[in-house]
Design a protein around this motif. Structure first.
Motif, PDB file in Angstrom:
ATOM      1  N   ASP A   1      16.877  22.390  22.538  1.00  0.00           N
ATOM      2  CA  ASP A   1      15.444  22.547  21.435  1.00  0.00           C
ATOM      3  C   ASP A   1      15.908  22.696  20.490  1.00  0.00           C
ATOM      4  OD1 ASP A   1      17.070  24.997  23.029  1.00  0.00           O
ATOM      5  OD2 ASP A   1      15.688  26.249  22.330  1.00  0.00           O
TER       6      ASP A   1
ATOM      7  N   ALA B   1      15.360  19.290  19.603  1.00  0.00           N
ATOM      8  CA  ALA B   1      14.496  18.569  19.960  1.00  0.00           C
ATOM      9  C   ALA B   1      13.455  18.854  18.862  1.00  0.00           C
ATOM     10  CB  ALA B   1      13.617  18.963  21.344  1.00  0.00           C
ATOM     11  N   ARG B   2      13.177  20.301  18.235  1.00  0.00           N
ATOM     12  CA  ARG B   2      12.933  20.520  16.631  1.00  0.00           C
ATOM     13  C   ARG B   2      13.118  19.762  15.283  1.00  0.00           C
ATOM     14  NH1 ARG B   2      12.779  25.911  20.228  1.00  0.00           N
ATOM     15  NH2 ARG B   2      14.917  26.331  18.885  1.00  0.00           N
TER      16      ARG B   2
ATOM     17  N   ILE C   1       7.326  23.083  17.869  1.00  0.00           N
ATOM     18  CA  ILE C   1       8.269  21.866  16.696  1.00  0.00           C
ATOM     19  C   ILE C   1       7.592  22.350  15.151  1.00  0.00           C
ATOM     20  CG2 ILE C   1       8.789  19.802  15.684  1.00  0.00           C
ATOM     21  CD1 ILE C   1       9.002  18.844  18.939  1.00  0.00           C
TER      22      ILE C   1
ATOM     23  N   LEU D   1       4.828  14.247  20.021  1.00  0.00           N
ATOM     24  CA  LEU D   1       5.530  14.584  19.265  1.00  0.00           C
ATOM     25  C   LEU D   1       6.704  14.555  17.846  1.00  0.00           C
ATOM     26  CD1 LEU D   1       7.924  16.196  22.369  1.00  0.00           C
ATOM     27  CD2 LEU D   1       5.709  17.505  20.881  1.00  0.00           C
TER      28      LEU D   1
ATOM     29  N   LEU E   1      12.495  21.120  29.674  1.00  0.00           N
ATOM     30  CA  LEU E   1      11.288  21.207  28.941  1.00  0.00           C
ATOM     31  C   LEU E   1      12.447  21.757  27.414  1.00  0.00           C
ATOM     32  CD1 LEU E   1       9.711  23.740  31.076  1.00  0.00           C
ATOM     33  CD2 LEU E   1       9.534  21.936  30.187  1.00  0.00           C
ATOM     34  N   ARG E   2      13.447  22.349  27.362  1.00  0.00           N
ATOM     35  CA  ARG E   2      14.175  22.299  26.126  1.00  0.00           C
ATOM     36  C   ARG E   2      14.528  21.186  25.512  1.00  0.00           C
ATOM     37  NH1 ARG E   2      18.697  25.881  27.188  1.00  0.00           N
ATOM     38  NH2 ARG E   2      18.532  26.421  24.508  1.00  0.00           N
TER      39      ARG E   2
ATOM     40  N   ARG F   1      11.661  19.190  24.760  1.00  0.00           N
ATOM     41  CA  ARG F   1      10.826  19.125  24.359  1.00  0.00           C
ATOM     42  C   ARG F   1      10.290  19.980  22.951  1.00  0.00           C
ATOM     43  NH1 ARG F   1      11.406  15.089  26.397  1.00  0.00           N
ATOM     44  NH2 ARG F   1      10.740  13.998  27.457  1.00  0.00           N
ATOM     45  N   GLY F   2      11.465  20.854  22.967  1.00  0.00           N
ATOM     46  CA  GLY F   2      11.751  22.163  21.447  1.00  0.00           C
ATOM     47  C   GLY F   2      10.976  23.233  22.229  1.00  0.00           C
ATOM     48  N   LEU F   3      10.616  23.611  23.612  1.00  0.00           N
ATOM     49  CA  LEU F   3      10.445  24.770  24.315  1.00  0.00           C
ATOM     50  C   LEU F   3      12.244  25.374  24.515  1.00  0.00           C
ATOM     51  CD1 LEU F   3       8.366  23.499  26.690  1.00  0.00           C
ATOM     52  CD2 LEU F   3       7.855  25.489  24.305  1.00  0.00           C
ATOM     53  N   ASP F   4      12.338  27.057  23.413  1.00  0.00           N
ATOM     54  CA  ASP F   4      13.658  27.593  23.871  1.00  0.00           C
ATOM     55  C   ASP F   4      13.642  28.087  25.228  1.00  0.00           C
ATOM     56  OD1 ASP F   4      11.636  29.996  23.944  1.00  0.00           O
ATOM     57  OD2 ASP F   4      11.844  30.374  21.975  1.00  0.00           O
ATOM     58  N   LEU F   5      14.363  28.848  25.325  1.00  0.00           N
ATOM     59  CA  LEU F   5      14.743  29.096  27.122  1.00  0.00           C
ATOM     60  C   LEU F   5      14.110  30.023  27.495  1.00  0.00           C
ATOM     61  CD1 LEU F   5      17.873  28.886  28.512  1.00  0.00           C
ATOM     62  CD2 LEU F   5      17.956  31.098  27.840  1.00  0.00           C
TER      63      LEU F   5
ATOM     64  N   GLU G   1       9.901  30.037  26.672  1.00  0.00           N
ATOM     65  CA  GLU G   1       9.644  29.812  26.740  1.00  0.00           C
ATOM     66  C   GLU G   1       9.690  28.925  28.198  1.00  0.00           C
ATOM     67  OE1 GLU G   1       7.554  28.684  22.521  1.00  0.00           O
ATOM     68  OE2 GLU G   1       9.601  28.331  22.378  1.00  0.00           O
TER      69      GLU G   1
ATOM     70  N   LEU H   1       7.756  29.230  31.146  1.00  0.00           N
ATOM     71  CA  LEU H   1       6.562  28.133  31.542  1.00  0.00           C
ATOM     72  C   LEU H   1       5.977  27.733  32.509  1.00  0.00           C
ATOM     73  CD1 LEU H   1       4.364  26.736  30.023  1.00  0.00           C
ATOM     74  CD2 LEU H   1       5.864  24.785  29.337  1.00  0.00           C
ATOM     75  N   ILE H   2       8.202  27.694  33.588  1.00  0.00           N
ATOM     76  CA  ILE H   2       8.555  27.301  34.868  1.00  0.00           C
ATOM     77  C   ILE H   2       7.422  28.809  36.194  1.00  0.00           C
ATOM     78  CG2 ILE H   2      10.229  27.014  37.211  1.00  0.00           C
ATOM     79  CD1 ILE H   2      11.476  25.874  34.657  1.00  0.00           C
TER      80      ILE H   2
END
Lengths: 251, 485
Positions: A77, A80-81, A110, A166, B438-439, B441-445, B447, B451-452
């Motif tokens: 993550d 990605a950010r 992001i 993104l 998911l991670r 795509r920028g979502l942390d653990l 989040e 979401l799941i």
């Protein structure tokens, strides 16, 4: 932008990447080709930070937004950010989570990191629909749960839509052409081409050169047994198409 | 706040880890002696100054219970319960006996509920929600009673109802769950302490959410509350229930009974967020939660829906059910049961179709992590009279990690061949690939997990009142923190 030096990596104790070096500058498109089992997908997962893959040697230096970072050791993550994006070969289903909720959560995560303002649902909806036009996606898509009951083509388009939303600095497309019919492939390739800019770069991982007719690479690298055995310009892809990989391997 | 109390609280919080309701209120309690016999039943009845008929009913239940065996069929194991080693009555001693209104309630008790996020006093209380606050064996107070009375709605503790509305209580108490029903319901009938009573008169749509907050505080004490909700013709009520308990090394028994009665065109929505203390990481302590909940759709076009988020208790044994008696009546059951560490849940529902064109929906989501066991057990029964009955059942299980288990036991009995039943079931795992997707795509653990889980439970959460669904999401996130990764 990206400088991979003597990268060794593997999974469950088995070494798959055996010393890869590769430099990618902003504005460039690199294609990585190679036979099955050469380590193409492993490279993409290692770049994105898949936790099951272990980097055993070498370094991956990444520079974007005036920051120099060493990617090895960073969480997926965090990467990605910082602007790294992987379009999956096999996109994963997330039941019950609508694509719009997912996309906005990712987009805002992001934004938060990069100090930009988060978008409210209404503005975001407009923004996404713009991007969806690019990929000729159906309006109903946003309400559907992420990748659930998507056809192969829809899944791949969805990956590129995420890339469009993104807006990454470095996008790695892992076999984005696999399972696509020719029309879908054209749409996906056009989508990628429209996203090309001077300040971003794309690594296209593919088995066949077909996709490279539409996304034209500046460099082509042949990966074999965890190593890059040849790097040249675009013409190398055509040669591979005509002659296969054997001549490169059995030198 | 004095230094020592502050320190105590810090220590409590540290111990509690992720269970922030694990504190214990220091208050003197008026306890009946440990153990259970006819004298204790008489004592409880006397403490509550009950009329003769109520005591008679309790004694009949007790005599029946003595002949019964604890059920052995649930799909979990637990240490033997010594029914003679439990306090059956424990009430906080208040400075003023029988406070007439909330202003007279002991400050320690008000503080406790404040800390639980359920302020009771006029200035602070929640708007839009009337609360009956139950502490061990008694109700300490009920808010908004005046406002509800204007609509003819009765909302009070069960003890008050027995004293002030005996004709209603006699008519309906035990009419859905008789005192002979099952081992734990019979036990409850003998020794039940407080709980809530709601009566919605004909044609009234209850303007507030009604809710009861159950708090177990005293050690070695069982809680045996009993709730009864009656919705007269064409009335509507939404009722919420929440529960917490301090953290202790020993197990505590909670055996409640809830009865719902919906008459012609009436609708009852009953929502629960259960967060009793579930024991520590090694499985020490926690509440044994054996609950009988049943609703009767007596009238035509009546509706009862149960929505539950079961996230606490060492053991949960509970099957909120609906008897679909009235023609065209509708029963619904939406459940999320989360078990982690060494928790076990055996939960589900019974839908009994008697009337014509009756419909039932069952949506059950079980989430299991660490070493937990999670079972769905449900019965859909179509009686010969139930022409055109329909049922839809969906039971999904999600496993987090490799040491937990999930089971589904769907029972179906159909005695009318015009019935249409559908059943869907699935078992899935939160897997590393979903998390990575998911991670990446920028979502942390956190989040990503949230979401799941949200996606998995969406069909249930959307049935909860909004504030409750936000709470439920947070609760599940907190419980699963550290389990995935």
């Amino acid at each position: 932008m990206l400088e991979i030096k003597d990268l060794h990596a593997g999974i469950e104790g088995k070494e798959i990447l055996k010393g890869i070096s590769l430099t990618v500058n902003a504005g460039e498109v690199h294609a990585i080709m190679g036979p099955n089992g050469s380590g193409k997908s492993t490279l993409s997962k290692v770049l994105a930070g898949h936790p099951q893959y272990e980097v055993t040697g070498g370094s991956i230096a990444y520079e974007a937004n005036f920051k120099k970072l060493e990617l090895t050791g960073m969480e997926p993550d965090q990467r990605a950010r910082e602007g790294i994006f992987l379009a999956f070969q096999y996109p994963v289903e997330i039941p019950g989570v609508s694509s719009s909720v997912f996309l906005r959560a990712a987009f805002n995560a992001i934004c938060r990191h990069q100090g930009a303002e988060e978008m409210d649902p209404i503005d975001f909806d407009k923004y996404v629909r713009e991007k969806m036009k690019l990929l000729q996606m159906d309006d109903k898509f946003l309400d559907r749960p992420v990748n659930v009951d998507f056809s192969g083509g829809e899944k791949k388009r969805n990956e590129i839509l995420q890339m469009a939303v993104l807006n990454p600095r470095l996008a790695v497309l892992d076999e984005t052409d696999s399972g696509l019919d020719i029309d879908s492939m054209k749409i996906v390739a056009e989508g990628v081409n429209k996203l090309r800019r001077k300040d971003n770069a794309v690594i296209v991982i593919t088995h066949y050169q077909r996709l490279l007719n539409y996304i034209q690479p500046d460099f082509v690298h042949i990966l074999y047994d965890g190593k890059i055995v040849r790097s040249e310009g675009r013409e190398l892809a055509l040669e591979v198409e005509n002659r296969g990989y054997d001549w490169l391997i059995k030198r | 706040m004095s230094e020592t109390i502050k320190q105590k609280e810090l220590q409590d919080n540290k111990l509690a880890g992720d269970y922030r309701y694990g504190f214990h209120t220091v208050i003197e309690e008026d306890k009946a002696p440990k153990g259970l016999n006819e004298d204790i039943v008489c004592l409880i009845s006397a403490k509550k100054k009950e009329p003769e008929w109520m005591l008679e009913w309790r004694l009949k239940a007790f005599r029946h219970w003595r002949q019964m065996q604890e059920p052995a069929w649930p799909n979990f194991e637990y240490g033997p319960i010594d029914y003679q080693d439990i306090y059956y009555y424990s009430a906080p001693k208040q400075k003023k006996e029988n406070p007439k209104n909330l202003a007279e309630v002991d400050e320690e008790l008000l503080k406790t509920f404040d800390r639980l996020g359920i302020p009771l006093t006029e200035q602070k209380r929640l708007t839009g929600v009337a609360v009956d606050a139950v502490f061990d064996s008694i109700s300490v107070g009920t808010t908004h009673q005046g406002e509800l009375a204007k609509h003819g709605i009765i909302f009070c503790s069960m003890s008050e109802a027995v004293a002030h509305h005996p004709q209603l209580v006699r008519k309906y108490l035990g009419s859905v769950v008789p005192y002979t029903d099952n081992f734990f319901a019979s036990l409850n009938s003998a020794v039940f302490s407080d709980g809530s009573f709601c009566y919605i008169p004909r044609g009234v749509r209850c303007p507030l959410e009604l809710s009861t907050y159950f708090r177990i505080n005293a050690e070695d004490t069982g809680q045996f509350e009993r709730t009864l909700i009656v919705a007269e013709d064409s009335s509507y009520v939404s009722y919420l229930e929440g529960c917490t308990a301090p953290m202790r090394d020993t197990n505590q028994l909670h055996a409640a009974v809830v009865e719902l009665v919906a008459l012609d065109n009436a609708e009852i929505k009953y929502s629960t967020v259960q967060n009793w203390y579930s024991g520590d990481k090694e499985g020490r302590g926690g509440i044994y939660n054996f609950v009988t909940k049943r609703g009767a759709c007596r009238g035509v076009n009546s509706k009862i829906s149960w929505t539950q988020v079961e996230a606490g208790s060492a053991i949960t044994w509970k099957y909120p059910s609906v008897i679909l008696q009235g023609n065209n009546s509708v029963g619904k059951f939406y459940s999320v049961a989360l078990t982690n560490n060494h928790m076990s849940a055996d939960t589900g529902t019974k839908m009994v179709h008697i009337g014509k064109n009756t419909k039932s929906t069952i949506v059950s989501k079980g989430i299991s992590s660490d070493f937990a066991h999670n079972s769905y057990r449900g019965l859909v029964k179509i009686m010969p009279t139930a022409d055109g009955a329909r049922n839809f059942s969906q039971c999904d299980s999600m496993l987090v990690g490799n040491h937990c288990s999930a089971n589904t036991f769907p029972y179906i009995e159909v005695k009318n061949n015009t019935a249409v039943l559908e059943h869907e079931a699935s078992t899935s795992k939160i897997n590393a690939e979903q998390m990575f997707y998911l991670r990446s795509r920028g979502l942390d653990l956190e989040e990503s997990v949230s979401l799941i889980i949200n996606g998995f439970c969406k069909d249930v959460f959307k049935e909860l009142p909004l504030e409750f669904s936000v709470e439920a999401v947070k609760l599940l996130e907190m419980k699963l923190e550290g389990s995935v990764g």
